[in-house]
Design a protein around this motif. Structure first.
Motif, mmCIF file in Angstrom:
data_model
loop_
_atom_site.group_PDB
_atom_site.id
_atom_site.type_symbol
_atom_site.label_atom_id
_atom_site.label_comp_id
_atom_site.label_asym_id
_atom_site.label_seq_id
_atom_site.Cartn_x
_atom_site.Cartn_y
_atom_site.Cartn_z
ATOM 1 N N UNK A 77 12.520 -5.485 -2.047
ATOM 2 C CA UNK A 77 12.295 -4.619 -1.002
ATOM 3 C C UNK A 77 11.505 -3.544 -1.265
ATOM 4 N N UNK A 78 10.872 -2.614 -0.107
ATOM 5 C CA UNK A 78 10.259 -1.758 -0.428
ATOM 6 C C UNK A 78 10.713 -0.593 -1.547
ATOM 7 N N UNK A 79 9.857 -0.238 -2.310
ATOM 8 C CA UNK A 79 10.399 0.605 -3.526
ATOM 9 C C UNK A 79 11.022 -0.076 -4.954
ATOM 10 N N UNK A 80 11.200 -1.394 -4.803
ATOM 11 C CA UNK A 80 11.351 -1.982 -6.117
ATOM 12 C C UNK A 80 10.093 -2.270 -6.797
ATOM 13 N N UNK A 81 10.414 -2.493 -8.169
ATOM 14 C CA UNK A 81 9.341 -2.634 -9.070
ATOM 15 C C UNK A 81 9.404 -4.138 -9.594
ATOM 16 N N UNK A 82 8.399 -4.855 -9.110
ATOM 17 C CA UNK A 82 8.221 -6.217 -9.528
ATOM 18 C C UNK A 82 6.965 -6.725 -10.130
ATOM 19 N N UNK B 102 5.002 -1.209 -8.130
ATOM 20 C CA UNK B 102 5.955 -0.816 -7.123
ATOM 21 C C UNK B 102 5.735 -1.227 -5.703
ATOM 22 N N UNK B 103 6.523 -1.983 -4.842
ATOM 23 C CA UNK B 103 6.340 -2.518 -3.642
ATOM 24 C C UNK B 103 6.254 -1.075 -2.562
ATOM 25 N N UNK B 104 5.269 -1.039 -1.910
ATOM 26 C CA UNK B 104 4.811 0.170 -1.022
ATOM 27 C C UNK B 104 4.997 -0.636 0.374
ATOM 28 N N UNK B 105 4.661 -1.745 0.622
ATOM 29 C CA UNK B 105 4.818 -2.305 1.972
ATOM 30 C C UNK B 105 4.952 -3.886 2.262
ATOM 31 N N UNK B 106 5.707 -4.351 2.949
ATOM 32 C CA UNK B 106 5.649 -5.872 3.095
ATOM 33 C C UNK B 106 5.551 -5.997 4.620
ATOM 34 N N UNK C 175 1.784 -5.268 -0.380
ATOM 35 C CA UNK C 175 1.040 -3.993 -1.036
ATOM 36 C C UNK C 175 1.830 -3.413 -2.342
ATOM 37 N N UNK C 176 1.334 -3.578 -3.546
ATOM 38 C CA UNK C 176 1.955 -3.102 -4.497
ATOM 39 C C UNK C 176 1.076 -1.699 -5.025
ATOM 40 N N UNK C 177 1.864 -0.954 -5.992
ATOM 41 C CA UNK C 177 1.242 0.177 -6.567
ATOM 42 C C UNK C 177 1.430 0.113 -7.909
ATOM 43 N N UNK C 178 0.479 0.118 -8.712
ATOM 44 C CA UNK C 178 0.575 -0.278 -10.165
ATOM 45 C C UNK C 178 0.800 0.976 -11.005
ATOM 46 N N UNK C 179 1.544 1.052 -11.933
ATOM 47 C CA UNK C 179 1.990 2.345 -12.815
ATOM 48 C C UNK C 179 0.701 3.286 -12.881
ATOM 49 N N UNK C 180 -0.444 2.801 -12.814
ATOM 50 C CA UNK C 180 -1.712 3.728 -13.081
ATOM 51 C C UNK C 180 -2.419 3.942 -11.555
ATOM 52 N N UNK C 181 -1.516 4.019 -10.713
ATOM 53 C CA UNK C 181 -1.739 4.524 -9.238
ATOM 54 C C UNK C 181 -2.918 3.639 -8.644
ATOM 55 N N UNK C 182 -2.927 2.402 -8.824
ATOM 56 C CA UNK C 182 -3.909 1.466 -7.886
ATOM 57 C C UNK C 182 -2.966 0.942 -6.893
#
Length: 285
Positions: free
Chosen positions: A121-126, A134-138, A144-151
């Motif tokens: 779900x949104x907010x999970x780290x996968x 981190x999941x930003x949008x499904x 859409x994921x956000x990587x730890x270096x903010x990509x």
């Protein structure tokens, strides 16, 4: 043409087609009202079952359009318009569009399945499709994921659903595992106690399950001690980095050596009866 003849023809046309037109309009009005009512019922049922809002909106809109198309076809049929050819044209167009958008349709189907079965779900780290974040949008076609270096990484749903998915946020807890190598001449019990003292003082580490430090391997250049401790998922990396630094500093202060890979080369001299000397090279790890 006399006025009486004209009125008679108008009356005939109204008699023949007036009721059909009125019936067709009634079908459209009533059918549209019924379609909206059914759509609202579907939305309430899905929301009651805590289905994802994205899927609720999509299914309700798709259902409304399908019911409205059925109502329009019924109204046209009531007017005496042959709809068989119209349906065939629509079907052929749909097939052509489906073949042209085959990749997009596979992403669409995968998106529907992910929203229904909710592997994350949104907010999970996968971790999936070779990417971690981190999941930003499904969405229907992409995730859409956000990587730890903010990509921001946008992954097609068919790709992420066809690969292994590792969800680090599902359980809420994670195990921190670190391996520390010491020299063969160092005191194992002393090194173990140093690591235990550091990890037991960390309030982020759970007391149950109890953290452990065990001798895990007699490696080529070192004796390896493995530390395992449990914590909240959000504290995992902070504990990992903090503990690594603290153990290195404590080892240095207590005279515990962290060895690095090395190779000892032994050269043996052999004299022969021939002129000159030969040397054999024996290298040991």
């Amino acid at each position: 043409m006399e006025l009486s003849d004209l009125m008679e023809k108008v009356y005939t046309l109204l008699t023949l087609y007036g009721l059909r037109v009125v019936s067709a309009i009634a079908i459209v009005v009533i059918g549209r009202w019924v379609a909206k009512g059914i759509t609202r019922i579907i939305e309430r049922l899905m929301l009651k079952r805590k289905v994802d809002e994205t899927l609720v909106s999509f299914v309700s809109n798709l259902g409304y359009v399908a019911m409205l198309a059925f109502v329009i076809i019924a109204a046209l049929n009531k007017l005496g318009i042959q709809t068989a050819s119209f349906i065939a044209v629509v079907g052929a167009a749909g097939l052509a569009i489906g073949l042209a958008l085959q990749g997009s349709l596979s992403n669409f189907a995968a998106g529907i399945l992910m929203i229904i079965f909710r592997p994350f779900k949104v907010g999970d780290y996968i971790e999936g499709a070779g990417v971690a974040g981190t999941v930003e949008a499904i969405q229907i076609f992409t995730t859409q994921l956000k990587t730890p270096d903010n990509k921001t990484v946008i992954i097609p749903n068919s790709k992420i659903s066809s690969d292994n998915i590792v969800n680090y946020s599902t359980k809420g807890t994670r195990r921190v595992e670190l391996v520390f190598g010491i020299a063969y001449d160092d005191d194992i019990d002393k090194a173990r106690q140093i690591i235990m003292d550091i990890i037991e003082k960390d309030e982020r580490v759970f007391k149950d399950p109890e953290p452990i430090v065990v001798l895990s391997e007699l490696a080529d250049s070192s004796v390896n001690l493995t530390m395992r401790a449990w914590s909240k998922s959000g504290d995992h990396w902070n504990i990992f980095f903090d503990t690594t630094e603290k153990v290195k500093k404590a080892f240095d202060a207590q005279g515990i050596t962290i060895p690095f890979p090395q190779r000892d080369v032994h050269i043996y001299e052999h004299k022969t009866d021939h002129i000159g000397e030969t040397y054999s090279l024996d290298s040991n790890q």
